[in-house]
Scaffold this active site. Sequence first.
Site, PDB file in Angstrom:
ATOM      1  N   GLU A  94       4.433 -39.386  51.783  1.00  0.00           N
ATOM      2  CA  GLU A  94       5.110 -39.665  53.029  1.00  0.00           C
ATOM      3  C   GLU A  94       6.586 -39.911  52.815  1.00  0.00           C
ATOM      4  O   GLU A  94       7.003 -40.501  51.824  1.00  0.00           O
ATOM      5  CB  GLU A  94       4.473 -40.871  53.706  1.00  0.00           C
ATOM      6  CG  GLU A  94       3.122 -40.502  54.249  1.00  0.00           C
ATOM      7  CD  GLU A  94       2.411 -41.662  54.907  1.00  0.00           C
ATOM      8  OE1 GLU A  94       1.482 -41.391  55.673  1.00  0.00           O
ATOM      9  OE2 GLU A  94       2.787 -42.811  54.672  1.00  0.00           O
ATOM     10  N   CYS A 109      13.876 -42.433  53.235  1.00  0.00           N
ATOM     11  CA  CYS A 109      13.167 -43.158  52.174  1.00  0.00           C
ATOM     12  C   CYS A 109      12.227 -42.169  51.498  1.00  0.00           C
ATOM     13  O   CYS A 109      11.289 -41.676  52.119  1.00  0.00           O
ATOM     14  CB  CYS A 109      12.387 -44.313  52.791  1.00  0.00           C
ATOM     15  SG  CYS A 109      11.403 -45.218  51.597  1.00  0.00           S
ATOM     16  N   CYS A 116       0.806 -44.979  42.672  1.00  0.00           N
ATOM     17  CA  CYS A 116       1.645 -45.694  41.709  1.00  0.00           C
ATOM     18  C   CYS A 116       0.722 -46.346  40.690  1.00  0.00           C
ATOM     19  O   CYS A 116      -0.349 -46.836  41.044  1.00  0.00           O
ATOM     20  CB  CYS A 116       2.465 -46.771  42.425  1.00  0.00           C
ATOM     21  SG  CYS A 116       3.619 -47.638  41.335  1.00  0.00           S
ATOM     22  N   CYS A 120       1.027 -53.652  41.812  1.00  0.00           N
ATOM     23  CA  CYS A 120       1.548 -54.927  42.318  1.00  0.00           C
ATOM     24  C   CYS A 120       0.578 -55.417  43.397  1.00  0.00           C
ATOM     25  O   CYS A 120       0.126 -54.624  44.223  1.00  0.00           O
ATOM     26  CB  CYS A 120       2.939 -54.737  42.908  1.00  0.00           C
ATOM     27  SG  CYS A 120       4.117 -54.080  41.711  1.00  0.00           S
ATOM     28  N   CYS A 123       1.055 -54.708  47.249  1.00  0.00           N
ATOM     29  CA  CYS A 123       1.460 -53.355  47.665  1.00  0.00           C
ATOM     30  C   CYS A 123       0.246 -52.450  47.816  1.00  0.00           C
ATOM     31  O   CYS A 123      -0.543 -52.304  46.889  1.00  0.00           O
ATOM     32  CB  CYS A 123       2.418 -52.778  46.633  1.00  0.00           C
ATOM     33  SG  CYS A 123       2.904 -51.071  46.979  1.00  0.00           S
ATOM     34  N   CYS A 346       7.410 -51.033  54.524  1.00  0.00           N
ATOM     35  CA  CYS A 346       7.278 -51.171  53.073  1.00  0.00           C
ATOM     36  C   CYS A 346       5.854 -51.502  52.675  1.00  0.00           C
ATOM     37  O   CYS A 346       5.228 -52.382  53.253  1.00  0.00           O
ATOM     38  CB  CYS A 346       8.142 -52.310  52.550  1.00  0.00           C
ATOM     39  SG  CYS A 346       9.865 -52.104  52.886  1.00  0.00           S
TER      40      CYS A 346
HETATM   41  N1  SAH Z   1       8.072 -48.823  43.239  1.00  0.00           N
HETATM   42  C1  SAH Z   1       9.408 -49.141  43.522  1.00  0.00           C
HETATM   43  C2  SAH Z   1       9.861 -48.495  44.809  1.00  0.00           C
HETATM   44  C3  SAH Z   1       9.159 -48.991  46.062  1.00  0.00           C
HETATM   45  S1  SAH Z   1      10.338 -49.843  47.031  1.00  0.00           S
HETATM   46  C4  SAH Z   1       9.565 -50.628  43.563  1.00  0.00           C
HETATM   47  O1  SAH Z   1       8.563 -51.315  43.578  1.00  0.00           O
HETATM   48  O2  SAH Z   1      10.699 -51.077  43.557  1.00  0.00           O
HETATM   49  C5  SAH Z   1       9.460 -50.595  48.275  1.00  0.00           C
HETATM   50  C6  SAH Z   1       9.698 -52.091  48.360  1.00  0.00           C
HETATM   51  O3  SAH Z   1       8.713 -52.660  49.213  1.00  0.00           O
HETATM   52  C7  SAH Z   1       9.544 -52.771  47.021  1.00  0.00           C
HETATM   53  O4  SAH Z   1      10.455 -53.818  46.897  1.00  0.00           O
HETATM   54  C8  SAH Z   1       8.130 -53.282  47.119  1.00  0.00           C
HETATM   55  O5  SAH Z   1       7.933 -54.316  46.204  1.00  0.00           O
HETATM   56  C9  SAH Z   1       8.055 -53.718  48.536  1.00  0.00           C
HETATM   57  N2  SAH Z   1       6.688 -53.855  49.054  1.00  0.00           N
HETATM   58  C10 SAH Z   1       5.558 -53.317  48.554  1.00  0.00           C
HETATM   59  N3  SAH Z   1       4.495 -53.695  49.297  1.00  0.00           N
HETATM   60  C11 SAH Z   1       4.969 -54.459  50.311  1.00  0.00           C
HETATM   61  C12 SAH Z   1       4.357 -55.106  51.420  1.00  0.00           C
HETATM   62  N4  SAH Z   1       3.045 -55.030  51.631  1.00  0.00           N
HETATM   63  N5  SAH Z   1       5.154 -55.798  52.255  1.00  0.00           N
HETATM   64  C13 SAH Z   1       6.488 -55.839  52.055  1.00  0.00           C
HETATM   65  N6  SAH Z   1       7.114 -55.245  51.031  1.00  0.00           N
HETATM   66  C14 SAH Z   1       6.369 -54.546  50.162  1.00  0.00           C
HETATM   67 FE1  SF4 Z   2       4.312 -49.375  42.632  1.00  0.00          FE
HETATM   68 FE2  SF4 Z   2       4.092 -50.676  44.940  1.00  0.00          FE
HETATM   69 FE3  SF4 Z   2       4.634 -52.008  42.708  1.00  0.00          FE
HETATM   70 FE4  SF4 Z   2       6.506 -50.401  43.774  1.00  0.00          FE
HETATM   71  S1  SF4 Z   2       5.671 -52.261  44.712  1.00  0.00           S
HETATM   72  S2  SF4 Z   2       5.915 -50.555  41.625  1.00  0.00           S
HETATM   73  S3  SF4 Z   2       5.188 -48.765  44.610  1.00  0.00           S
HETATM   74  S4  SF4 Z   2       2.729 -50.876  43.149  1.00  0.00           S
END
Ligand code: SAH
Ligand code: SF4
Length: 363
Positions: A94, A109, A116, A120, A123, A346
Amino acid sequence: MDEIKKNLIGLSRAELIDEMARIGEKPFRAKQLWHWMYNRGETDFAVMSSISKVMQARLSETFEVRRPKVERELLSTDGTRKWLLKFDDGNEAETVFIPDMDEERGSVCISTQVGCTLTCKFCHTGTQLLVRNLTAAEIVGQFMAGRDAYGEWPTPDDTGRMLSNIVVMGMGEPLYNFDNVATALEILMDGEGIGISRRRITLSTSGVVPMMKVCGERLGVNLAISLHAVTDEIRDRIMPINKKYPLRELIQACHDYPGASNARRITFEYVMLKGVNDSAADARALLKLIKGLPAKFNLIPFNPWPGSEFECSDHKTVKAFSDILQDAGYAAPIRWPRGRDILAACGQLRSESQRQKKTQPES
Ligand code: SAH
Ligand code: SF4
């Protein structure tokens, strides 16, 4: 399956020159094609009028100028747009367009992987089983598909274009797919093509320490760090990558990031998780942690997803956290979710398409 012709999108300039050499053409041909593909946005060789008819036919025998297929486009009530793109192998990713508040410009974006590997805890992307790197063509193609949708070809002067900025903040960890991401961003930055300045590009990483300097030196784009915690104890728990590259190393890598300055600050993203990382003491510890760095913050209220183990901090708590950072002289905007109605916020990416797949098996 139909035989798929080689896609010229996503090749670096050097690779395009090599491809032309293989069919006996001089580098000039690559230059012409570059202009048509990336300045004019053209996909049809027959329209490339500076190239002879004979040559157009030859090119189309072997090559194609292909975009990912737009499976679905969703428009949020707040102007956010989301494209579900399908790649040649059927995988999907997406891409989201987020207009600025003044609605005259905005950021695309882009995703760098399908899924991934980093898991995390907060996420949704990290819960996907299937993971593969996106190719340079697929990464560039996301931006180009967005431009197609907004009719922004040929590349205009730097004025009046909606798709003005790029944030590498979609699905995936860009520094785990660095070669393809770098080739793609170099194509997007090339002044004879799309020409987005490195100052208008921000790459977000969860903290792949050894690749940060490489990224800064080769691309010189703005850096964002998904920090989300101020102690190793909490960060280990919510971001497993911290066990490999703990906070001390991560912060040192920020100090060493080439090109960071007061004019080009490092963005620290911080997801607000109720009772986990959102206290006033956390905010003060955060200030201590980033002391001496040219920094700004992006506070992201947690976006819940089905089965997630966290809750978003209260409005008041988020505001108090932001105030502490702001009182210390830092920008600390709260990034209220955009495009929530179309699951474009996000950490929500891909969830909708996955859910649909489960309930609607392919016939
Ligand atoms: N993988 C990279 C790029 C993704 S950026 C990274 O983690 O930096 C997207 C941002 O949204 C990151 O800061 C991620 O940590 C955050 N994010 C992920 N899941 C989220 C959620 N459920 N609510 C809010 N932010 C979230
Ligand atoms: Fe991967 Fe989501 Fe962690 Fe970013 S925030 S590194 S997309 S698992």
